[in-house]
Scaffold this motif. Structure first.
Motif, PDB file in Angstrom:
ATOM      1  N   GLN A 125       0.826  -1.206   0.000  1.00  0.00           N
ATOM      2  CA  GLN A 125       0.000   0.000   0.000  1.00  0.00           C
ATOM      3  C   GLN A 125       0.863   1.261   0.000  1.00  0.00           C
ATOM      4  O   GLN A 125       0.500   2.269  -0.615  1.00  0.00           O
ATOM      5  CB  GLN A 125      -0.918   0.004   1.222  1.00  0.00           C
ATOM      6  N   GLY A 126       1.997   1.206   0.671  1.00  0.00           N
ATOM      7  CA  GLY A 126       2.909   2.343   0.674  1.00  0.00           C
ATOM      8  C   GLY A 126       3.387   2.677  -0.724  1.00  0.00           C
ATOM      9  O   GLY A 126       3.426   3.855  -1.119  1.00  0.00           O
ATOM     10  N   PHE A 127       3.743   1.656  -1.496  1.00  0.00           N
ATOM     11  CA  PHE A 127       4.150   1.875  -2.888  1.00  0.00           C
ATOM     12  C   PHE A 127       2.966   2.364  -3.723  1.00  0.00           C
ATOM     13  O   PHE A 127       3.112   3.225  -4.601  1.00  0.00           O
ATOM     14  CB  PHE A 127       4.716   0.589  -3.492  1.00  0.00           C
ATOM     15  N   SER A 170       1.428   7.292   2.381  1.00  0.00           N
ATOM     16  CA  SER A 170       2.493   6.363   2.001  1.00  0.00           C
ATOM     17  C   SER A 170       3.476   6.187   3.156  1.00  0.00           C
ATOM     18  O   SER A 170       3.856   5.057   3.495  1.00  0.00           O
ATOM     19  CB  SER A 170       3.238   6.885   0.767  1.00  0.00           C
ATOM     20  N   ALA A 171       3.885   7.298   3.768  1.00  0.00           N
ATOM     21  CA  ALA A 171       4.802   7.228   4.910  1.00  0.00           C
ATOM     22  C   ALA A 171       4.164   6.453   6.061  1.00  0.00           C
ATOM     23  O   ALA A 171       4.830   5.658   6.741  1.00  0.00           O
ATOM     24  CB  ALA A 171       5.177   8.639   5.362  1.00  0.00           C
ATOM     25  N   PHE A 172       2.865   6.665   6.270  1.00  0.00           N
ATOM     26  CA  PHE A 172       2.155   5.941   7.324  1.00  0.00           C
ATOM     27  C   PHE A 172       2.154   4.441   7.038  1.00  0.00           C
ATOM     28  O   PHE A 172       2.401   3.623   7.937  1.00  0.00           O
ATOM     29  CB  PHE A 172       0.718   6.458   7.429  1.00  0.00           C
ATOM     30  N   ASP A 173       1.881   4.060   5.790  1.00  0.00           N
ATOM     31  CA  ASP A 173       1.849   2.641   5.417  1.00  0.00           C
ATOM     32  C   ASP A 173       3.210   1.987   5.588  1.00  0.00           C
ATOM     33  O   ASP A 173       3.308   0.854   6.100  1.00  0.00           O
ATOM     34  CB  ASP A 173       1.379   2.493   3.965  1.00  0.00           C
ATOM     35  N   PHE A 174       4.268   2.666   5.174  1.00  0.00           N
ATOM     36  CA  PHE A 174       5.617   2.115   5.350  1.00  0.00           C
ATOM     37  C   PHE A 174       5.944   1.962   6.843  1.00  0.00           C
ATOM     38  O   PHE A 174       6.527   0.957   7.269  1.00  0.00           O
ATOM     39  CB  PHE A 174       6.660   3.004   4.672  1.00  0.00           C
ATOM     40  N   GLY A 175       5.576   2.983   7.622  1.00  0.00           N
ATOM     41  CA  GLY A 175       5.806   2.899   9.058  1.00  0.00           C
ATOM     42  C   GLY A 175       5.019   1.761   9.691  1.00  0.00           C
ATOM     43  O   GLY A 175       5.523   1.053  10.578  1.00  0.00           O
TER      44      GLY A 175
END
Length: 254
Positions: A125-127, A170-175
Motif C-alpha cells: 500500500q505504501g508503494f 504512504s509514509a504511514f503505510d511504510f511505518g
C-alpha cells in the motif's frame, strides 16, 4: 506529478500501475521468504497470492462503483474505466474474503497466514500511494502553507497548492509495515498482527480523510464513506484482539 512515465509507440507505461506492480512483487517476495522460514508449503502461496490479488482488485472496483451509483446513469464510463476509480478499503475487504475462502478450501490456517501476510500488505500500500501521488489521484485539500502544486496533465487540480495526502499516507503505510514486522515476535495469539493492522490502518485512514480533497465517493453527516468503513474495521480489529487475548489467557490458565 507524472502519470505516464514513458511511452513505446502506442503503449504507455503508467506510474500508478508500475508502483502497484512493484509493491505487489516486493510483498510477494518477502512473504515467500516467510513461508520458507516457517516451513509452509510454497506451492500454495502462488495460488493464494493470485486469489487475494484478484479478490482485492474486484473488491476495490466494486466498492467504487457502489459509492458512485448515483453518477453512473449520467456517466456510464465509470463502469468501464479501469485507469482509475479504485477504493483501497474494497481491496482490503475483497482480499480478506478471497484469502479466507482459499485457506478454508485448502485446509490452511487462515489466521496464521493472515499474520504473516498482512505486514507486507501495508508495504504494498505504501508503494501504491506513491503511485497515487505520481498520477495525482487521492489528492488533498487546498493548503498554501504545506502543499504541492500538480501539473495540468495529472488527475489532481492543477495550479493549486494541495495537501500531499498521498505522501503522508504512504509514509504511514511504510511505518505500519515496520511496526507490524516488529510486533510479529510479540504477538500473543494467531490473528493479533492482522487485528493490529485493522486497528492502526483504520485510525490512520480516518484521520487522513479529513484532509482529502477528492471526496467524489460522497460525504454523509460530515464523514466520508471510507471513514464509516474505518469505524467498522476498527471495531472488527478490537473484537479480534478482545476475543483472541481472552482465549489466550484461558488456554494459559487451563
Amino acid at each position: 506529478m507524472l502519470p505516464i512515465l514513458f511511452s513505446i509507440g502506442p503503449v504507455h507505461i503508467y506510474s500508478y500501475g508500475l508502483m502497484i506492480a512493484i509493491g505487489i512483487l516486493i510483498a510477494y517476495s518477502l512473504v515467500e521468504r516467510k513461508f520458507r522460514k516457517f516451513g509452509l508449503e510454497n506451492g500454495r502461496l502462488e495460488w493464494l497470492f493470485f486469489s487475494v490479488i484478484g479478490g482485492g482488485f474486484l473488491g476495490s472496483k466494486l466498492l467504487y462503483w457502489i459509492t458512485r451509483l448515483p453518477d453512473i446513469p449520467n456517466d456510464p464510463t465509470i463502469l468501464t474505466n479501469l485507469g482509475d476509480g479504485w477504493v483501497v478499503y474494497g481491496g482490503i475487504i475483497g482480499g480478506f474474503i478471497a484469502g479466507w475462502v482459499y485457506c478454508k478450501n485448502h485446509g490452511m490456517d487462515f489466521w496464521r497466514i493472515f499474520d504473516l501476510v498482512i505486514p507486507n500488505v501495508a508495504l504494498a500500500q505504501g508503494f501504491g500511494r506513491i503511485g497515487c501521488f505520481l498520477a495525482g489521484c487521492c489528492y488533498g485539500v487546498e493548503m498554501e502553507s504545506f502543499g504541492i502544486v500538480f501539473p495540468v496533465n495529472s488527475l489532481a487540480p492543477s495550479g493549486v497548492s494541495l495537501f500531499p495526502s498521498q505522501l503522508i499516507m504512504s509514509a504511514f503505510d511504510f511505518g505500519l509495515f515496520f511496526f507490524l514486522e516488529w510486533f510479529t515476535s510479540k504477538k500473543k495469539f494467531k490473528g493479533e498482527v492482522g487485528a493490529i493492522y485493522l486497528l492502526a490502518y483504520s485510525f490512520g485512514r480516518f484521520i487522513i480523510e479529513f484532509f482529502r480533497g477528492d471526496l467524489v465517493r460522497g460525504v454523509v453527516n460530515g464523514l466520508s464513506t471510507s471513514q464509516y468503513i474505518s469505524i467498522l474495521t476498527a471495531i472488527v480489529g478490537i473484537a479480534v484482539i478482545f476475543v483472541g487475548r481472552k482465549r489466550s489467557k484461558e488456554n494459559h490458565e487451563s
